[in-house]
Enzyme design. Structure first.
Site, PDB file in Angstrom:
ATOM      1  N   GLY A 320      21.924  19.620  80.044  1.00  0.00           N
ATOM      2  CA  GLY A 320      22.429  18.444  79.349  1.00  0.00           C
ATOM      3  C   GLY A 320      23.896  18.206  79.672  1.00  0.00           C
ATOM      4  N   SER A 321      24.634  17.730  78.691  1.00  0.00           N
ATOM      5  CA  SER A 321      26.036  17.347  78.924  1.00  0.00           C
ATOM      6  C   SER A 321      26.964  18.528  79.162  1.00  0.00           C
ATOM      7  CB  SER A 321      26.546  16.525  77.743  1.00  0.00           C
ATOM      8  OG  SER A 321      25.859  15.288  77.681  1.00  0.00           O
ATOM      9  N   THR A 322      26.505  19.763  78.941  1.00  0.00           N
ATOM     10  CA  THR A 322      27.353  20.912  79.268  1.00  0.00           C
ATOM     11  C   THR A 322      27.571  21.028  80.776  1.00  0.00           C
ATOM     12  OG1 THR A 322      25.494  22.478  79.395  1.00  0.00           O
ATOM     13  CG2 THR A 322      26.533  22.160  77.241  1.00  0.00           C
TER      14      THR A 322
END
Length: 617
Positions: A320-322
């Site tokens: 995801g956004s990590t």
């Protein structure tokens, strides 16, 4: 001259006597020669054969090495095993003795049948185990009543014990009995009750933990009964292993996610030492050592939250956004964007004949890199990902440990997936498309990571760009410690990304601003992530996208967070994944905050200001 009959008889007798005497002489000579050969020439050979019938060499099992945490707390130790045996020749009726013994300890019918089979199979003077791992009270009751239990022999040995139970299960694993396929691998395996590592570090480092067998030369009679011990070479205990894990940190993280299907990894960003490696739910390794029931094993096996899986190294998830920090660094290093360029987000991104969306339905408006990281703007990262291309993103991800197996002495570690053009052609038989790059740009699509890899990624990012590797065991005496190499990156570009991560938590426009630390002298930075486990259809977008709490558990997004602290002098990195937990800012970030706050408080670190100048955040 005529020979008389008497003379003929005498001559005939004399001839026969001579022949008999000669034959007897030959036989006697042969017998004497044979005796000489046996007693003189073949003395050593036949003495050895006699000794083999008289002397028995018996193995002595070594004590298994202990596993300790970084502060010397026992994680896998040995303790006294109270058990009860029966010696068949010392009782007239084995079944009657077992019936009497049932008054003091439970013996199931199944167990009774196994004992009776062993009694028939073994020699009458050899002990047969009736029960083991007894508590002291039961063992004492049996001892007190020995006069009424003919043939019963209380005994004490050593067994493996895991005092922390499920807390370290996925790290140390467990030992269990040797099975039929393994029995010939080592003579030790044939000893009654000998156990070997079957999972975790117990399995990977079994040779070091097992130690070396000793032996005892004993004199036995023709029945095999021991008469006396002639000589003895004591066994050598297995190695003591010292983990880098801190039991107290491990306990705090486990308690914090006790009710979740989750993984938490905590590392020292400079040394790579793993301080916590938590996967929940877990299991009690003592159950496997004592002999787990089929019913209990089936419950573990079919639990939807997978307690037998070590999610920290075996779980593979979309980041995801990590993952956006990797994309940002790749774009900065390639020069396709700088920290000041603003990109407009109206919540939609067109590529080919496909429309991709930002998580924020009204869009973010114009945002630069720091604002895009802080607000987790998908359109911004779609844009720069397509600009920089998958090859540079793949290369940058590899520099930070994604797609790499670290071999930290825990079995089953996964590599994740760091996709590239070549990978797709080899595995899918099709060319890489721009839409694929856009998906990877926000940590979706084909990219997969483990929680351990995410923690390594953050450690390398915040420690000044040093390619530190995770370690779970302190080196043995004499082992060299490798100095991590520097990742060839612009220090300025790293600072830009760290400024965005600090803003995630500490700026009002950050998606996890609500999780900032309010205690004086404490601060941390990080990045949230929410990884979809199913595609959102156009119909759902046109009507209404359901909230995570409205979905069945298996359809909810995974919640992720990667963080570090303190901001001004990073020491710790933490990664959190809560399976089907929903939003990363609401579910995973609070866990990371609590873990870091616990460590700051416990270590009494020097104060680090919670308020930072704009150019430092």
């Amino acid at each position: 001259m005529v020979t008389s009959p008497d003379d003929l008889k005498y001559k005939l007798f004399t001839r026969r006597a001579g022949l008999v005497s000669a034959g007897m002489l030959v036989l006697t000579s042969g017998l004497v020669g044979r005796l000489y050969f046996l007693q003189v020439v073949g003395q050593n050979q036949y003495k050895l054969l006699a000794d083999k019938n008289r002397i028995s060499l018996r193995l002595l099992a070594p004590e298994r090495g202990r596993i300790l945490d970084r502060n010397g707390h026992g994680i896998a130790i040995n303790r006294t095993d109270y058990r009860v045996n029966i010696i068949p020749e010392q009782t007239e009726d084995v079944e009657a003795t077992l019936a009497a013994l049932k008054s003091f300890l439970p013996i199931s019918e199944r167990r009774k049948r196994r004992i009776l089979r062993a009694v028939k199979r073994q020699r009458a003077f050899l002990p047969v185990t009736v029960a083991e791992n007894l508590d002291w009270e039961t063992f004492a009751r049996v001892n007190i009543n020995i006069p009424d239990l003919p043939g019963i022999q209380p005994d004490m040995g050593i067994t493996r014990y895991y005092p922390e139970k499920d807390l370290m299960a996925h790290v140390v694993g467990y030992v269990s009995s040797v099975n039929a396929r393994e029995i010939g691998a080592d003579p030790l395996f044939e000893l009654p009750g000998f156990k070997i590592g079957k999972n975790g570090m117990e399995r990977v480092l079994d040779q070091r933990l097992r130690g070396k067998a000793g032996n005892s030369r004993v004199e036995v009679n023709v029945m095999g009964r021991v008469i006396r011990e002639l000589s003895r070479t004591d066994s050598i205990s297995g190695d003591t292993l010292n983990l880098t894990i801190d039991r107290d940190i491990q306990k705090f993280t486990a308690d914090r996610v006790r009710d979740e299907s989750a993984a938490v990894v905590v590392m020292d960003v400079h040394s790579g030492e793993i301080l916590a490696l938590t996967s929940t739910p877990a299991y009690d390794p003592n159950d496997f050592n004592l002999g787990i029931s089929q019913k209990k094993y089936d419950i573990l096996l079919h639990d939807a939250r997978k307690p037998l899986i070590n999610k920290t190294v075996q779980g593979e998830y979309p980041p995801g956004s990590t993952f956006k920090m990797i994309v940002a660094l790749a774009a900065l290093e390639a020069g396709v964007v700088d920290e000041h360029e603003k990109i407009f987000c109206n919540s939609k991104f067109e590529i080919g004949n496909t429309t991709k969306y930002c998580w924020k339905r009204q869009g973010h408006g114009f945002v630069n890199m720091v604002e895009a990281i802080a607000g987790s703007c998908d359109v911004y990262f779609y844009t720069i990902a397509v600009r920089v291309g998958i090859d540079r993103i793949h290369d940058m991800a590899a520099r930070f440990g994604l797609g790499e197996r670290f071999d930290i002495d825990i079995p089953g570690e996964k590599k994740g997936l760091n996709p590239s053009k070549g990978w797709k052609m080899a595995n899918r038989g099709s060319r890489w498309q721009g839409g694929d790059t856009a998906n990877v740009g926000i940590g979706q699509g084909d990219v997969l990571v483990t929680p351990l890899q995410l923690c390594v990624m953050i450690s390398r990012l915040v420690n000044g760009g040093m390619a530190v590797n995770p370690e779970i065991l302190f080196p043995q005496e004499g082992e060299s410690v490798e100095t991590p190499e520097s990742i060839p990156l612009s220090r300025k570009n790293i600072e830009i990304v760290l400024k965005g991560m600090a803003a995630v938590i500490n700026k009002p426009y950050g998606v996890a601003y609500a999780q900032r630390m309010k205690k004086p002298g404490m601060s941390f930075g990080g990045k949230t992530g929410s990884a979809q486990v199913r595609r959102i259809t156009k119909a759902e977008r046109d009507v209404r996208i359901r909230k995570n709490e409205e979905k069945p558990w298996r359809e909810r997004d995974h919640a992720l967070f990667v963080g570090y602290g303190p901001i001004e002098n990073p020491r710790y990195a933490v990664s959190v994944i809560v399976e089907h937990g929903g939003g990363g800012s609401k579910k995973a970030a609070p866990i990371a905050k609590d873990v870091l706050e616990f460590m700051f408080t416990r270590d009494k670190l020097p104060a680090h200001s919670q308020t930072h100048k704009e150019d430092n955040v």
